[in-house]
Design a protein around this motif. Sequence first.
Motif, PDB file in Angstrom:
ATOM      1  N   LEU A 609      -2.181 -17.022  -2.646  1.00  0.00           N
ATOM      2  CA  LEU A 609      -1.025 -16.283  -3.007  1.00  0.00           C
ATOM      3  C   LEU A 609      -0.508 -15.602  -1.573  1.00  0.00           C
ATOM      4  N   THR A 610      -0.264 -16.321  -0.471  1.00  0.00           N
ATOM      5  CA  THR A 610      -0.032 -15.984   0.888  1.00  0.00           C
ATOM      6  C   THR A 610       0.898 -16.911   1.463  1.00  0.00           C
ATOM      7  N   GLU A 611       1.969 -16.727   1.515  1.00  0.00           N
ATOM      8  CA  GLU A 611       3.115 -17.739   2.327  1.00  0.00           C
ATOM      9  C   GLU A 611       2.705 -17.813   3.556  1.00  0.00           C
ATOM     10  N   ARG A 612       3.060 -19.291   4.322  1.00  0.00           N
ATOM     11  CA  ARG A 612       2.856 -19.516   5.639  1.00  0.00           C
ATOM     12  C   ARG A 612       4.092 -18.808   6.351  1.00  0.00           C
ATOM     13  N   PHE A 613       5.548 -18.977   5.599  1.00  0.00           N
ATOM     14  CA  PHE A 613       6.453 -18.144   6.426  1.00  0.00           C
ATOM     15  C   PHE A 613       7.560 -17.659   5.322  1.00  0.00           C
ATOM     16  N   SER A 614       8.345 -16.652   5.855  1.00  0.00           N
ATOM     17  CA  SER A 614       9.159 -15.928   4.848  1.00  0.00           C
ATOM     18  C   SER A 614      10.265 -15.564   5.670  1.00  0.00           C
ATOM     19  N   GLY A 615      11.533 -15.399   4.967  1.00  0.00           N
ATOM     20  CA  GLY A 615      12.808 -14.996   5.695  1.00  0.00           C
ATOM     21  C   GLY A 615      13.518 -14.148   4.992  1.00  0.00           C
ATOM     22  N   ASN A 616      14.473 -13.248   5.506  1.00  0.00           N
ATOM     23  CA  ASN A 616      15.109 -12.422   4.547  1.00  0.00           C
ATOM     24  C   ASN A 616      16.528 -12.529   5.152  1.00  0.00           C
ATOM     25  N   TRP A 617      17.712 -12.064   4.619  1.00  0.00           N
ATOM     26  CA  TRP A 617      19.199 -11.865   5.246  1.00  0.00           C
ATOM     27  C   TRP A 617      19.739 -11.077   4.472  1.00  0.00           C
ATOM     28  N   GLY A 618      20.930 -10.617   4.996  1.00  0.00           N
ATOM     29  CA  GLY A 618      21.880  -9.546   4.373  1.00  0.00           C
ATOM     30  C   GLY A 618      23.117  -9.600   5.085  1.00  0.00           C
ATOM     31  N   ALA A 723      -9.224 -28.544 -20.323  1.00  0.00           N
ATOM     32  CA  ALA A 723     -10.508 -27.589 -20.236  1.00  0.00           C
ATOM     33  C   ALA A 723     -10.305 -26.301 -19.473  1.00  0.00           C
ATOM     34  N   LEU A 724      -9.311 -25.586 -20.136  1.00  0.00           N
ATOM     35  CA  LEU A 724      -8.784 -24.565 -19.641  1.00  0.00           C
ATOM     36  C   LEU A 724      -9.225 -23.191 -20.578  1.00  0.00           C
ATOM     37  N   THR A 725      -9.359 -22.073 -20.229  1.00  0.00           N
ATOM     38  CA  THR A 725      -9.223 -20.975 -20.786  1.00  0.00           C
ATOM     39  C   THR A 725      -8.142 -20.016 -20.563  1.00  0.00           C
ATOM     40  N   PHE A 726      -7.785 -19.073 -21.411  1.00  0.00           N
ATOM     41  CA  PHE A 726      -6.723 -18.176 -21.162  1.00  0.00           C
ATOM     42  C   PHE A 726      -6.893 -17.504 -19.869  1.00  0.00           C
ATOM     43  N   ASP A 727      -5.583 -17.654 -19.060  1.00  0.00           N
ATOM     44  CA  ASP A 727      -5.480 -16.759 -17.772  1.00  0.00           C
ATOM     45  C   ASP A 727      -4.186 -16.851 -17.341  1.00  0.00           C
ATOM     46  N   PRO A 728      -3.798 -15.489 -17.233  1.00  0.00           N
ATOM     47  CA  PRO A 728      -2.399 -15.325 -16.736  1.00  0.00           C
ATOM     48  C   PRO A 728      -2.072 -15.112 -15.286  1.00  0.00           C
ATOM     49  N   SER A 729      -2.894 -15.309 -14.406  1.00  0.00           N
ATOM     50  CA  SER A 729      -2.938 -14.945 -13.161  1.00  0.00           C
ATOM     51  C   SER A 729      -2.182 -15.898 -12.121  1.00  0.00           C
ATOM     52  N   TYR A 730      -1.835 -17.160 -12.907  1.00  0.00           N
ATOM     53  CA  TYR A 730      -0.968 -18.040 -11.897  1.00  0.00           C
ATOM     54  C   TYR A 730       0.532 -17.671 -11.999  1.00  0.00           C
ATOM     55  N   VAL A 731       0.722 -16.920 -11.023  1.00  0.00           N
ATOM     56  CA  VAL A 731       2.169 -16.079 -10.853  1.00  0.00           C
ATOM     57  C   VAL A 731       2.196 -15.831  -9.382  1.00  0.00           C
ATOM     58  N   TYR A 732       3.508 -16.265  -8.933  1.00  0.00           N
ATOM     59  CA  TYR A 732       3.836 -16.129  -7.312  1.00  0.00           C
ATOM     60  C   TYR A 732       5.144 -15.507  -7.322  1.00  0.00           C
TER      61      TYR A 732
END
Length: 749
Positions: A609-618, A723-732
């Motif tokens: 859950l950590t991006e290699r790069f990011s950017g922002n603008w305004g 073969a899954l169990t309930f898990d809501p942590s797949y979020v980014y």
Amino acid sequence: MKFSLILIFLFSINLSAQNSFTISGKVTTEGLPMPYANVYLKGTDKGAVTDENGNYIIKNIPEGNYTVVASFTGFKAQAKTVTVNTNININFNLEETETLDEVVISGTLKPVSRLESPVPVEVYTTTFLKQNPTPSIFEALQNVNGVRPQINCNVCNTGDIHINGLEGPYTLVLIDGMPIVSGLSTVYGLSGIPNALIEQIEIVKGPASSLYGSEAVGGLINIITKLPENTSKFAADGFITSWGEANIDLGFKAALGSKTDVLTGVNYFNYSNPIDNNHDNFTDVTLQDRVSVFQKWSFKRAENRQFSVAGRYFYEDRWGGEMQWTPEYRGGDDIYGESIYTSRFEVIGNYQLPFKEKVNFQFSYSDHDQNSVYGNTPYLAQQRIGFGQFIWDKSVNNHDLLFGTAVRYNYYNDNTTATETADEVAIPSLFIQDEIALNSKHHVLLGARYDYDKRHGNIFTPRLAYRFKPTEEDIIRINAGTGFRVVNLFTEEHAALTGARDVIIEEELKPEESYNVNINYLKKIYTTNGMMFTLDASAWYTYFTNQIVPDYETNLNQIIYDNLDGHAISQGVSLNLDAVFAQGIKANIGATYQDVSQHENGEKNRQLLTERFSGNWGVTYKHYPTNLTFDYTGSIYGSMLLPTLGELDPRSDASPIWSLQNIQVTYDGLKNMEFYGGVKNILNWTPEKNEPFLIARADDPFDEQVDFDNDGNVIPTPDNPYALTFDPSYVYAPNQGRRLFFGVRFNIN
């Protein structure tokens, strides 16, 4: 007859000309012509733009009284009131608004010009908050370079703030310099701070433990509230969205006698419209009902000594889960829901002692009570944090000294098996700082802090900073130091409380330690045609020992926590460019590239859950004749590794590149009032667009139809082929798609 009509016509033209006048003149700055500045008559549609020589002319002005305004982004607007009954000439000389000369306190614990601070401090004012209105500071920080609000759960949407790729617990959040937002409130405490009461937000990237102690390992965010004497009599700001969200901020001040000013603020947010656009029978966005009341008292004392006290009460009721969930299902195993009741109050104070020397006593106290259930798993927790410190600010020749002693009291208790008895500890501290002005170009800062924690013993954190200012337009800063963090697992790792995984703590967790170096270069550039650029570049390297990393992969039914048997590294570079162009245009763009990894047993593993790069603008454009301001803001994030549940899991193990973009139009042509509106997430980006599902086993949240083998591994079945169990942590990324918003601001000075 025809001749008479011609005379009448000519006379009317002449009369019209006599009643229509011009205003002309020149706009300069420091004696130099200012091209492309805006000059307009306030409250009318008449205006002009200066030419390359700074000259302007406004024609066809009827007789009357007017306010003539000259403005240029990055400079202080200037207004002059005139009576127009003839052609007149008005000249303006605009002064630059020194956007880098704000007073900051976060880097050195004392007020100092941002340009003179040896520690680089980023400052974001209320103008930044207005570019993209949000109901919480958590969302507002989305447009800060190198800072990302991370949602940690698809169901209750709680989250934390990442700085330079480091997880939220490494970031210390302060209000008026006091460390009251931590632990439990790191998850929930960044909401409900009325934006109308915020003076500015200061961000320091890199360890600050030598001044602030535990948790300031990756950086700090200091939310500074306004002084009562410097605020409007009344301010209101409210907006609604097409999703049914409603947010309102109120602020007002009162004078109690001649020596006491009181500032009061209220924030209310409500979202009560369950939406399931991804058709998994779970709410896409958690439902919230939140109220926060803030009050700050400021007292005038002899010799301008400081004394202020502030308090805040916060209550929130939030829930997410299956669409048919109602409160009567709370804590049961019939319908899955995550319901959280949060109640907390805070007190902050600053008192300057009546001594000849400048000695301040600063204090804070927070009490946080959380009553929550995650499906049928209750989590009941209380946290109390008391803090007090004395600071002696002393200058001797070219030494700017700071001495301090502090005590921090932590109380934490919950109903989990990991907390058999309440965790209660008092941590005394001593710290010293010396900023040495070698000359006008060279400054050196030396600092050190000593903490004693009965659980972990003596902790020493030194710091070294150097500022080199070869010219008025160039600043080079080098900062190095250490950091430490004492961990309370369940207040920080939401995944430990939700889903079907068991939590395994393999050993007694040791405090994390870090070593950091940061290099910063700042450059101001002025062009001959009146444009201004500010370049801010940084490179950092942080080395961690004893880092605590949740292991999701060794056993897919467990989350295993232990100290890393090796080290971790966070390194990267970032670049910010602010520009002021002609004709009311201001823009900023930022980019960050980072590498965050763990090294153990000869292997390098990239952090989840950590991006290699990011950017922002305004981009902001102010059209003065129509009183309209246009804002376009956005952010983009690179791919990040995601926590899948095994080889059969059909979801991608890495996210795509994704972007959130917003547009806004603001009208401020009425006295004391602004109207604004726009579109958030104009690309309608949501993470489920590329995935078969987000929440694993959303149709079986209590794992009633999941089969296991003798070793506890999930067995594929026709009802559970992956073969899954309930898990809501797949979020980014947020699940909230495109939405309209409209708001009104009202202000009485």
